[in-house]
Design an enzyme around this catalytic site. Structure first.
Site, PDB file in Angstrom:
ATOM      1  CG  ASP A 137      -2.084   0.913   1.111  1.00  0.00           C
ATOM      2  OD1 ASP A 137      -2.293   1.481   0.017  1.00  0.00           O
ATOM      3  OD2 ASP A 137      -2.798   1.096   2.116  1.00  0.00           O
ATOM      4  N   GLY A 172       0.120   5.455  -4.428  1.00  0.00           N
ATOM      5  CA  GLY A 172      -0.477   6.739  -4.823  1.00  0.00           C
ATOM      6  C   GLY A 172       0.107   7.891  -4.013  1.00  0.00           C
ATOM      7  CD1 TRP A 191       7.484   6.522  -2.588  1.00  0.00           C
ATOM      8  CD2 TRP A 191       7.031   6.800  -4.769  1.00  0.00           C
ATOM      9  NE1 TRP A 191       8.676   6.522  -3.277  1.00  0.00           N
ATOM     10  CE2 TRP A 191       8.434   6.687  -4.611  1.00  0.00           C
ATOM     11  CE3 TRP A 191       6.503   6.975  -6.052  1.00  0.00           C
ATOM     12  CZ2 TRP A 191       9.313   6.753  -5.692  1.00  0.00           C
ATOM     13  CZ3 TRP A 191       7.390   7.050  -7.129  1.00  0.00           C
ATOM     14  CH2 TRP A 191       8.771   6.940  -6.938  1.00  0.00           C
ATOM     15  CB  SER A 207      -8.330  -5.839  -3.754  1.00  0.00           C
ATOM     16  OG  SER A 207      -9.025  -4.639  -4.001  1.00  0.00           O
ATOM     17  CG  ASN A 234      -7.488  -2.612  -6.206  1.00  0.00           C
ATOM     18  OD1 ASN A 234      -6.526  -3.368  -6.103  1.00  0.00           O
ATOM     19  ND2 ASN A 234      -7.735  -1.669  -5.297  1.00  0.00           N
ATOM     20  CD1 TRP A 235     -12.982  -5.839  -9.851  1.00  0.00           C
ATOM     21  CD2 TRP A 235     -12.217  -5.053 -11.797  1.00  0.00           C
ATOM     22  NE1 TRP A 235     -12.364  -6.881 -10.498  1.00  0.00           N
ATOM     23  CE2 TRP A 235     -11.885  -6.423 -11.708  1.00  0.00           C
ATOM     24  CE3 TRP A 235     -11.823  -4.346 -12.935  1.00  0.00           C
ATOM     25  CZ2 TRP A 235     -11.195  -7.097 -12.719  1.00  0.00           C
ATOM     26  CZ3 TRP A 235     -11.135  -5.024 -13.941  1.00  0.00           C
ATOM     27  CH2 TRP A 235     -10.832  -6.377 -13.820  1.00  0.00           C
ATOM     28  NE  ARG A 290      -8.451   0.071   5.659  1.00  0.00           N
ATOM     29  CZ  ARG A 290      -7.925   1.295   5.634  1.00  0.00           C
ATOM     30  NH1 ARG A 290      -8.007   2.051   6.701  1.00  0.00           N
ATOM     31  NH2 ARG A 290      -7.324   1.745   4.557  1.00  0.00           N
ATOM     32  CG  LEU A 291      -6.318  -8.102   8.283  1.00  0.00           C
ATOM     33  CD1 LEU A 291      -6.798  -9.452   8.783  1.00  0.00           C
ATOM     34  CD2 LEU A 291      -4.818  -8.159   8.027  1.00  0.00           C
ATOM     35  CB  SER A 292      -7.895  -4.111   2.738  1.00  0.00           C
ATOM     36  OG  SER A 292      -7.737  -2.868   3.378  1.00  0.00           O
TER      37      SER A 292
HETATM   38  C1  FPP Z   1      -1.829   0.287  -3.309  1.00  0.00           C
HETATM   39  O1  FPP Z   1      -1.389   1.603  -3.497  1.00  0.00           O
HETATM   40  C2  FPP Z   1      -1.377  -0.590  -4.351  1.00  0.00           C
HETATM   41  C3  FPP Z   1      -2.182  -1.154  -5.312  1.00  0.00           C
HETATM   42  C4  FPP Z   1      -3.604  -0.906  -5.492  1.00  0.00           C
HETATM   43  C5  FPP Z   1      -1.680  -2.092  -6.278  1.00  0.00           C
HETATM   44  C6  FPP Z   1      -0.349  -2.683  -5.993  1.00  0.00           C
HETATM   45  C7  FPP Z   1       0.322  -2.749  -7.254  1.00  0.00           C
HETATM   46  C8  FPP Z   1       1.644  -2.749  -7.459  1.00  0.00           C
HETATM   47  C9  FPP Z   1       2.657  -2.791  -6.392  1.00  0.00           C
HETATM   48  C10 FPP Z   1       2.152  -2.706  -8.813  1.00  0.00           C
HETATM   49  C11 FPP Z   1       2.284  -4.052  -9.376  1.00  0.00           C
HETATM   50  C12 FPP Z   1       0.932  -4.550  -9.677  1.00  0.00           C
HETATM   51  C13 FPP Z   1       0.573  -5.143 -10.781  1.00  0.00           C
HETATM   52  C14 FPP Z   1      -0.873  -5.469 -10.999  1.00  0.00           C
HETATM   53  C15 FPP Z   1       1.606  -5.458 -11.807  1.00  0.00           C
HETATM   54  P1  FPP Z   1      -2.488   2.721  -3.560  1.00  0.00           P
HETATM   55  O2  FPP Z   1      -2.681   3.093  -4.984  1.00  0.00           O
HETATM   56  O3  FPP Z   1      -3.724   2.281  -2.852  1.00  0.00           O
HETATM   57  O4  FPP Z   1      -1.767   3.857  -2.774  1.00  0.00           O
HETATM   58  P2  FPP Z   1      -2.458   5.020  -1.936  1.00  0.00           P
HETATM   59  O5  FPP Z   1      -3.214   4.348  -0.825  1.00  0.00           O
HETATM   60  O6  FPP Z   1      -1.288   5.805  -1.468  1.00  0.00           O
HETATM   61  O7  FPP Z   1      -3.333   5.773  -2.895  1.00  0.00           O
END
Ligand code: FPP
Length: 247
Positions: free
Chosen positions: A27, A30, A32, A72, A75-76, A201-203
Site C-alpha cells: 500500500d 499513490g 508516494w 483486489s 480495485n475495480w 487493516r486487512l482489507s
Molecule cells: C496500493 O497503493 C497498491 C495497489 C492498489 C496495487 C499494488 C500494485 C503494485 C505494487 C504494482 C504491481 C501490480 C501489478 C498489478 C503489476 P495505492 O494506490 O492504494 O496507494 P495510496 O493508498 O497511497 O493511494
C-alpha cells in the site's frame, strides 16, 4: 496435502527463524507519487520495482512462499485509466521478468480470479503459471481480482457440492476441509502478514489464513520498501512469541 514440507535446511534470520509464508499488502503507491508531484501510475511503476526486489530478498532469505496483494476485487472501483495502467504493468512485468523468475526456480501461482481481466492479460498470466508450474524453490502467489470473503463463499459452495454429491457429510466439514477448498490450499500456513503505508487493516486479504499470522504494519510507503524493510519485518517476527492460543 501441502507441497511444502517442513525443511531443516532453510537459513535463519539474524534474530531467529525465517517465516515460511509471508504475505504483503503493498500500500502507498499513490501517496508516494503524490508526494513527488508524479502521476499515480508512476507510483505503481515504482511499486512493481519494489515487488521485484522483495521477491529476490525473500528468496535469498529462504522464504518458501511470498503472497502479494496486487489487485483486489475492490480495485475495480478505481478509474478505468488507473486499472489500465495496472494491467499494462502486469503485461510489462510478465514479459520482462518471467524468464528470470523461472530460472530462479520460482513457481507463479494466482489466487483470486484473473479471468475477469482483459483476455490478453489473462492469457499471459495463464502461460506464466503453466511455464513455472514445475518449479520448487519458492512460490510467488499473486492475488489478482482477489477478495477473501469471495474466496470463502466459493469454498462454502465447493463443500456444499461435495456434500450434495454424497462425497462427504456436513459433519465432516472442519478446518482442514475448508482449507482444502481455499485458493491457498497448496501453500504453507501464513506466518507473517505485512502492510505498508501506515494503514492498519486487512482489507479483505487472506482473512482465514491470517488467523494465527503475525501482523506487521509499517509506515513505509510501498515504493520505498525493499530487502532492508523485509529483513526488519523478519526481525520483528522473530522477536514475537507465537503461542497459537496456548500459554
Ligand atoms: C496500493 O497503493 C497498491 C495497489 C492498489 C496495487 C499494488 C500494485 C503494485 C505494487 C504494482 C504491481 C501490480 C501489478 C498489478 C503489476 P495505492 O494506490 O492504494 O496507494 P495510496 O493508498 O497511497 O493511494
Amino acid at each position: 496435502m501441502s507441497t511444502h514440507p517442513a525443511s531443516t535446511t532453510r537459513p535463519e534470520s539474524a534474530g531467529g527463524s525465517v517465516p515460511r509464508h509471508v504475505a504483503i499488502i503493498m500500500d502507498g503507491n499513490g501517496r508516494w507519487a503524490k508526494a513527488r508531484g508524479l502521476p499515480r501510475a508512476a507510483g505503481h511503476k515504482a511499486g512493481a520495482e519494489s515487488a521485484r526486489k522483495v521477491l529476490r530478498a525473500a528468496g535469498e532469505a529462504g522464504v518458501e512462499c511470498l503472497t502479494l496483494y496486487a489487485f483486489s476485487s475492490e480495485n475495480w472501483r478505481r478509474p478505468q485509466s488507473e486499472i489500465n495502467d495496472l494491467m499494462g504493468l502486469l503485461r510489462f512485468y510478465i514479459g520482462s521478468e518471467l524468464n528470470a523468475i523461472h530460472k530462479e526456480g520460482v513457481r507463479l501461482k494466482i489466487i483470486g480470479d484473473h479471468r475477469a481481466f482483459q483476455p490478453d492479460v489473462a492469457r499471459l498470466v495463464d502461460e506464466a503459471v503453466a511455464k513455472t508450474a514445475g518449479n520448487t524453490r519458492m512460490t510467488l502467489a499473486v492475488a489478482l481480482n482477489y477478495g477473501a470473503r469471495t474466496e470463502m463463499v466459493l469454498a462454502a459452495r465447493t463443500l456444499a457440492r461435495r456434500v450434495a454429491a454424497g462425497e462427504m457429510t456436513a459433519d465432516q466439514i472442519d478446518d482442514a476441509a475448508i482449507e482444502s477448498a481455499l485458493d491457498t490450499r497448496d501453500l504453507p500456513p501464513l506466518d507473517l502478514l505485512i502492510r505498508t503505508s501506515g494503514e492498519c487493516r486487512l482489507s479483505n486479504f487472506l482473512l482465514w489464513q491470517a488467523a494465527y499470522a503475525e501482523l506487521v504494519f509499517l509506515d513505509t510507503l510501498w515504493p520505498d520498501f525493499d530487502g532492508t524493510g523485509l529483513n526488519a519485518a523478519f526481525a520483528e517476527y522473530a522477536a514475537r512469541e507465537r503461542r497459537y492460543g496456548g500459554l
